[in-house]
Design an enzyme around this catalytic site. Structure first.
Site, PDB file in Angstrom:
ATOM      1  N   GLU A 193     -37.623  -0.578  11.430  1.00 23.42           N
ATOM      2  CA  GLU A 193     -37.499  -1.929  11.950  1.00 23.42           C
ATOM      3  C   GLU A 193     -35.941  -2.023  11.557  1.00 23.42           C
ATOM      4  OE1 GLU A 193     -41.465  -2.377  10.165  1.00 23.42           O
ATOM      5  OE2 GLU A 193     -40.005  -0.996   9.877  1.00 23.42           O
ATOM      6  N   CYS A 210     -42.869  -3.768   5.915  1.00 20.08           N
ATOM      7  CA  CYS A 210     -42.911  -3.943   4.645  1.00 20.08           C
ATOM      8  C   CYS A 210     -42.514  -5.176   3.937  1.00 20.08           C
ATOM      9  CB  CYS A 210     -42.629  -2.610   3.964  1.00 20.08           C
ATOM     10  SG  CYS A 210     -40.823  -2.471   3.905  1.00 20.08           S
ATOM     11  N   CYS A 215     -38.522  -4.678   4.687  1.00 15.98           N
ATOM     12  CA  CYS A 215     -38.305  -4.983   6.233  1.00 15.98           C
ATOM     13  C   CYS A 215     -38.231  -6.438   6.787  1.00 15.98           C
ATOM     14  CB  CYS A 215     -38.939  -4.145   7.216  1.00 15.98           C
ATOM     15  SG  CYS A 215     -38.442  -2.328   6.916  1.00 15.98           S
ATOM     16  N   GLU A 259     -57.843  26.187   7.939  1.00 19.98           N
ATOM     17  CA  GLU A 259     -58.142  27.269   8.717  1.00 19.98           C
ATOM     18  C   GLU A 259     -59.348  28.405   8.463  1.00 19.98           C
ATOM     19  OE1 GLU A 259     -54.606  29.136   9.759  1.00 19.98           O
ATOM     20  OE2 GLU A 259     -53.502  27.267  10.674  1.00 19.98           O
TER      21      GLU A 259
END
Length: 362
Positions: free
Chosen positions: A54, A77, A86, A295
């Site tokens: 942002e 946030c 932000c 894996e």
């Protein structure tokens, strides 16, 4: 002029540029659009500690942000971390409307950012592109909601469901195209994990090859009996990323000499508080591991499936047939691939990739 959904798609595409680079932070993209539909600023969160999406978009927009709409893929946030909140930048810039995809699950935000913006007269609209935004940030959401990394179980099988020509036999089956796809996935996750049996049989490096990765890749060995040899090739590649040996606190104490030898070889010993894959996987979270590519081998997959820690399954099916003497993928007897959510099937070289989610996006 585009729709809210179309502008949000652009913000999501920006967020995805930083795959594999933002942990422990989420992937976030943002764009600023004037009332006339002109995009005057765009940005994304490129790495932890760097500007938030942002703030990046608002800086690019400058004075043109006043009266404009901000599209962001995650709730802005409202707390001070490595960067300022932000919401303060949004309010100061004079944004009149914010369209966000999904609420931030971080308890330090969790609706607080949207509430503060509303209190300052900013019109809020949430839920546009929500599923896509959640999917993009599954590791972050898992860390916040489940307090453990997001786990992708990757299996390569023959056409008859075998993972090796026989017990203890190293068997490579996938095509070059499928191998490259796996390397691309390794480049995006925080860690790749195997069981100690795989280390003893295959002695893998577990590094990223042929594709670019910006951050070191953590290699995780689940080793409740501390069988990993100090001569394992993993320890020759510590410059590529840390090697974490996960065992229990009780085993580390009982086999303290072996534990010290592994640490001297360069391993980071992770002492899970209890036995079982659930505790072992959760113990990785403090090491900035929010996504784990599991894996193998089949015993580890079976344990992970039984512990309920598998979130996504990726099966690479090859055209080879190994026959009844081949080692079966044990978990296949427990898992029905058609029962997975958002099932995807695609060809990859000579192989076929089948991928799906164990849980519905929430």
């Amino acid at each position: 002029m585009l729709s809210d959904a179309e502008y949000m798609d652009r913000a999501l595409a920006l967020a995805a540029r930083a795959r594999g680079c933002t942990t422990p932070n989420p992937l976030v993209g943002a764009i600023v659009v004037t009332a006339e539909g002109v995009v005057v600023g765009s940005g994304y969160h490129a790495e932890a500690g760097g500007p938030h999406a942002e703030a990046d978009a608002l800086r690019a927009a400058g004075p043109s942000a006043r009266g404009a709409t901000l599209y962001c893929t995650l709730e802005p946030c409202c707390h001070t971390g490595q960067t300022p909140p932000c919401v303060d930048a949004i309010i100061e810039a004079g944004i009149s409307r914010v369209v966000m995809a999904v609420e931030d699950p971080n308890p330090r935000v969790a609706g607080g950012g949207a509430r503060r913006l509303r209190e300052h007269g900013v019109r809020m609209h949430a839920g546009v592109g929500r599923d896509e935004a959640v999917r993009l940030n599954q590791p972050f959401f898992s860390a916040m909601r489940r307090q453990r990394p997001f786990v992708i179980a990757k299996i390569a099988t023959s056409l008859d469901g075998r993972v090796a020509a026989g017990p203890g036999m190293r068997t490579h089956m996938t095509s070059a195209a499928a191998d490259r796809r796996n390397q691309c996935l390794r480049a995006e996750v925080d860690a790749v994990g195997v069981g100690s049996g795989t280390v003893l049989v295959d002695d893998p490096l577990l590094t990223v090859r042929d594709v670019y990765r910006r951050r070191p890749l953590a290699r995780v060995v689940f080793d409740r009996r501390l069988r990993t040899p100090t001569t394992a090739r993993l320890f020759s590649t510590l410059s590529s990323g840390p090697v974490l040996i996960v065992t229990t606190a009780a085993m580390a104490e009982a086999r303290s000499s072996q534990a010290r030898d592994l640490e001297r070889a360069g391993a980071t010993l992770v002492r899970a508080p209890a036995a079982g894959l659930e505790a072992a996987v959760a113990a990785l979270l403090p090491f900035s591991i929010q996504s784990l590519l599991l894996e193998g081998g089949p015993a580890l997959h079976e344990s992970a499936w039984a512990a309920g820690v598998v979130d996504t399954v990726r099966v690479l099916v090859t055209p080879r047939v190994l026959g009844p003497s081949g080692l079966p993928w044990v978990a296949s007897s427990r898992l029905s691939l058609p029962s997975l959510f958002n099932l995807r099937v695609e060809p990859c070289g000579a192989d076929v990739i089948i991928e799906g989610d164990v849980y519905r996006i929430d």
